[in-house]
Motif scaffolding. Structure first.
Motif, PDB file in Angstrom:
ATOM      1  N   THR A 170       2.621   9.176  -6.924  1.00  0.00           N
ATOM      2  CA  THR A 170       3.946   8.504  -6.249  1.00  0.00           C
ATOM      3  C   THR A 170       4.163   9.433  -5.315  1.00  0.00           C
ATOM      4  O   THR A 170       4.591  10.861  -5.396  1.00  0.00           O
ATOM      5  CB  THR A 170       4.734   8.154  -7.259  1.00  0.00           C
ATOM      6  N   VAL A 209       7.377   1.444  -8.559  1.00  0.00           N
ATOM      7  CA  VAL A 209       6.015   1.319  -8.175  1.00  0.00           C
ATOM      8  C   VAL A 209       5.011   1.914  -9.086  1.00  0.00           C
ATOM      9  O   VAL A 209       4.028   1.187  -9.176  1.00  0.00           O
ATOM     10  CB  VAL A 209       6.194   2.630  -6.769  1.00  0.00           C
ATOM     11  N   GLU A 210       5.375   2.757  -9.932  1.00  0.00           N
ATOM     12  CA  GLU A 210       4.470   2.870 -11.005  1.00  0.00           C
ATOM     13  C   GLU A 210       4.185   1.837 -12.016  1.00  0.00           C
ATOM     14  O   GLU A 210       3.100   1.538 -12.499  1.00  0.00           O
ATOM     15  CB  GLU A 210       4.876   4.060 -11.788  1.00  0.00           C
ATOM     16  N   THR A 220       4.730  -1.165 -11.344  1.00  0.00           N
ATOM     17  CA  THR A 220       3.538  -2.371 -10.486  1.00  0.00           C
ATOM     18  C   THR A 220       2.189  -2.076 -10.560  1.00  0.00           C
ATOM     19  O   THR A 220       1.311  -2.735 -10.995  1.00  0.00           O
ATOM     20  CB  THR A 220       4.127  -2.505  -8.992  1.00  0.00           C
ATOM     21  N   ARG A 221       2.008  -0.782 -10.310  1.00  0.00           N
ATOM     22  CA  ARG A 221       0.467  -0.113 -10.562  1.00  0.00           C
ATOM     23  C   ARG A 221      -0.066  -0.640 -12.165  1.00  0.00           C
ATOM     24  O   ARG A 221      -1.291  -1.195 -12.062  1.00  0.00           O
ATOM     25  CB  ARG A 221       0.235   1.173 -10.260  1.00  0.00           C
ATOM     26  N   LEU A 255      -0.633  -4.406 -12.490  1.00  0.00           N
ATOM     27  CA  LEU A 255      -1.987  -4.670 -11.555  1.00  0.00           C
ATOM     28  C   LEU A 255      -3.179  -4.066 -12.323  1.00  0.00           C
ATOM     29  O   LEU A 255      -4.070  -5.036 -12.518  1.00  0.00           O
ATOM     30  CB  LEU A 255      -1.697  -4.365 -10.228  1.00  0.00           C
ATOM     31  N   ARG A 256      -3.127  -3.030 -12.777  1.00  0.00           N
ATOM     32  CA  ARG A 256      -4.398  -2.649 -13.554  1.00  0.00           C
ATOM     33  C   ARG A 256      -4.620  -3.352 -14.889  1.00  0.00           C
ATOM     34  O   ARG A 256      -5.779  -3.476 -14.923  1.00  0.00           O
ATOM     35  CB  ARG A 256      -4.155  -1.081 -13.983  1.00  0.00           C
ATOM     36  N   PHE A 265       5.659  -1.663  -3.764  1.00  0.00           N
ATOM     37  CA  PHE A 265       4.711  -0.959  -3.292  1.00  0.00           C
ATOM     38  C   PHE A 265       5.176   0.158  -2.226  1.00  0.00           C
ATOM     39  O   PHE A 265       6.225  -0.120  -1.576  1.00  0.00           O
ATOM     40  CB  PHE A 265       3.761  -1.669  -2.686  1.00  0.00           C
ATOM     41  N   HIS A 297       3.777   3.008   0.816  1.00  0.00           N
ATOM     42  CA  HIS A 297       2.614   3.809   1.349  1.00  0.00           C
ATOM     43  C   HIS A 297       3.112   4.339   2.622  1.00  0.00           C
ATOM     44  O   HIS A 297       3.828   3.731   3.570  1.00  0.00           O
ATOM     45  CB  HIS A 297       1.145   2.647   1.643  1.00  0.00           C
TER      46      HIS A 297
END
Length: 124
Positions: free
Chosen positions: A2, A79-80, A82-83, A86-87, A99, A101
């Motif tokens: 992150t 953000v973490e 969400t990751r 999704l994983r 997200f 970026h």
């Protein structure tokens, strides 16, 4: 990994772009002098309506399921989370997926899984 920018007041977001389009001085104040920010009752009513619309959309798209990514304890944690969601896979929608970026922060109203692809749904 992150970025330290996730959740930072210096990251770029849709709200900041809108603030800049309205007034360049406004965005400067929002970033550098948050202590001066005052939310009017009319603006608060708009925020409250947006939250209610989001809740209705979650009930419609989630049909009793789905994963809500909370705002607290902060955007970096969102953000973490969400990751991780999704994983883990699955077919349920992700609400408020977050997200970041290169300093650009995005919070998606609804991230709908469609096989191996994703579809973003904006409701507010």
């Amino acid at each position: 990994m992150t970025s330290k920018r996730a959740g930072s007041s210096r990251g770029l977001s849709k709200s900041k772009l809108i603030a800049y389009r309205q007034c360049a001085r406004r965005i400067w104040l929002e970033v550098h002098r948050r202590d001066l920010n005052r939310t009017s009752p009319a603006t608060q009513a708009i925020f409250d309506t947006g939250h209610r619309v989001g809740e209705v959309a979650q009930r419609i798209y989630g049909r009793g399921g789905g994963h809500l990514v909370p705002f607290e304890p902060g955007l970096g944690a969102a953000v973490e989370e969400t990751r991780g969601v999704l994983r883990a896979g699955g077919s349920e929608p992700v609400f408020e997926a977050t997200f970041e970026h290169m300093g650009v922060l995005v919070r998606v109203d609804i991230l709908q899984r469609d096989g191996g692809d994703y579809r973003v749904v904006g409701v507010k």
